[in-house]
Design a protein around this motif. Sequence first.
Motif, PDB file in Angstrom:
ATOM      1  N   VAL A 309       0.857  -1.185   0.000  1.00  0.00           N
ATOM      2  CA  VAL A 309       0.000   0.000   0.000  1.00  0.00           C
ATOM      3  C   VAL A 309       0.897   1.240   0.000  1.00  0.00           C
ATOM      4  CG1 VAL A 309      -1.740   1.308   1.291  1.00  0.00           C
ATOM      5  CG2 VAL A 309      -1.805  -1.197   1.293  1.00  0.00           C
ATOM      6  N   PRO A 310       0.689   2.198  -0.913  1.00  0.00           N
ATOM      7  CA  PRO A 310       1.472   3.449  -0.877  1.00  0.00           C
ATOM      8  C   PRO A 310       1.319   4.104   0.494  1.00  0.00           C
ATOM      9  CG  PRO A 310       0.206   3.297  -2.910  1.00  0.00           C
ATOM     10  CD  PRO A 310      -0.267   2.169  -2.037  1.00  0.00           C
ATOM     11  N   ALA A 311       2.444   4.371   1.160  1.00  0.00           N
ATOM     12  CA  ALA A 311       2.361   4.804   2.552  1.00  0.00           C
ATOM     13  C   ALA A 311       3.262   5.994   2.833  1.00  0.00           C
ATOM     14  CB  ALA A 311       2.719   3.639   3.479  1.00  0.00           C
ATOM     15  N   HIS A 312       2.899   6.722   3.896  1.00  0.00           N
ATOM     16  CA  HIS A 312       3.654   7.874   4.378  1.00  0.00           C
ATOM     17  C   HIS A 312       3.939   7.625   5.849  1.00  0.00           C
ATOM     18  CE1 HIS A 312       1.996   9.891   0.750  1.00  0.00           C
ATOM     19  NE2 HIS A 312       0.925   9.167   1.063  1.00  0.00           N
ATOM     20  N   PHE A 313       5.206   7.608   6.240  1.00  0.00           N
ATOM     21  CA  PHE A 313       5.597   7.316   7.610  1.00  0.00           C
ATOM     22  C   PHE A 313       6.228   8.565   8.239  1.00  0.00           C
ATOM     23  CE2 PHE A 313       4.652   2.931   7.147  1.00  0.00           C
ATOM     24  CZ  PHE A 313       5.050   2.547   5.871  1.00  0.00           C
ATOM     25  N   PHE A 314       5.828   8.874   9.475  1.00  0.00           N
ATOM     26  CA  PHE A 314       6.324  10.049  10.176  1.00  0.00           C
ATOM     27  C   PHE A 314       6.861   9.669  11.537  1.00  0.00           C
ATOM     28  CE2 PHE A 314       3.368  11.802   7.100  1.00  0.00           C
ATOM     29  CZ  PHE A 314       4.047  12.936   6.628  1.00  0.00           C
ATOM     30  N   ARG A 315       7.938  10.325  11.947  1.00  0.00           N
ATOM     31  CA  ARG A 315       8.528  10.120  13.262  1.00  0.00           C
ATOM     32  C   ARG A 315       8.129  11.265  14.187  1.00  0.00           C
ATOM     33  NH1 ARG A 315      14.027   9.043  10.887  1.00  0.00           N
ATOM     34  NH2 ARG A 315      14.607  10.995  11.923  1.00  0.00           N
ATOM     35  N   CYS A 316       8.226  11.018  15.487  1.00  0.00           N
ATOM     36  CA  CYS A 316       7.841  12.035  16.480  1.00  0.00           C
ATOM     37  C   CYS A 316       8.699  13.293  16.397  1.00  0.00           C
ATOM     38  CB  CYS A 316       7.942  11.456  17.894  1.00  0.00           C
ATOM     39  SG  CYS A 316       6.669  10.243  18.283  1.00  0.00           S
TER      40      CYS A 316
END
Length: 323
Positions: A309-316
Amino acid sequence: MTKIMRSVRSFTDIAELHDAETQASDAFATAFTETVDGFRIDVGEDAISADLPDPLMAERATELMVATIFDLMRDTRLEGIADRLAWQIVHAFHKAADQLDNEADRAAQKIKELIRSADGSEIGTVELEEAQTVCQSLDEAREAVACMRDHAAGVFHAETGRPWSAPRATLVSGKRTASVVDGINFLAARRQRRIEANAPQGPVVIFSGGQQWHDHQQLWDRLDQIRARVPAMVLVTTAQAKGCDAIAASWAASRGVTLVAMTLNHRLGNRAGFARNEQMVKLQPVEAVVCEGSGLQSHLARLVRAARVPAHFFRCDGQRAAA
């Protein structure tokens, strides 16, 4: 009181502004439409022939109930508790709508029982027609109150910048008279309306993140970018009351995007969160946003990658993680 300012550049704009100020919104016009003759919400009550409240008046009165609290307390020492009182106003509508919903479900169950025991008698037919009238009346009342709740929640969001969220809530064919057939069709139509309301159609974008998050703008910007590509998107979150999910809910409310909050099935115990992740991926999302949080977010990230799945990951720390 919260108002939306619009610029007027032509006579057409003036006409549109006049219509907007003298007509109820589509939601209120639909919710405040009579659907049954002889309205009554209890079998023992006399039928009521009066109309529903005027949709425009209902919309304005609902807005006044919430906005006036903020107007009254603004710039006073009680300003800090205005949101608590306004939250309770919205909750009162929510609780009433929930009660009406439960009563309508019991009335629908009564219809099913009468259909199963139908013997073609006049008494049975009258009982079935009365039960259907009560159920339809309760549905009508619930739709009106729920519409007021949703509008009150919208005013609460406009005043506070936070979305309002609720606290953690076969037939016998041989004896089918015309009344029985009508009852069967009514139940089928009611069930379909419930399905459509709780399973909105559209491309699914799943969203999950931790309960500690401060930079809401980066998430809003990314969701805006996704919505530009997927205008009819349905946003599915993990239903947390604070942090990333609350930010996503606020974004959805401000953009008019349908939001589905996937709650936990607590009967699954420690596996509940992981089962929810699996259920979200089974929705065949077109995109995903996963923000750093707990092991549940790490698990969801692995599922998303495995499903391609095309995804966007973010860190704190505000940096975008590697996809």
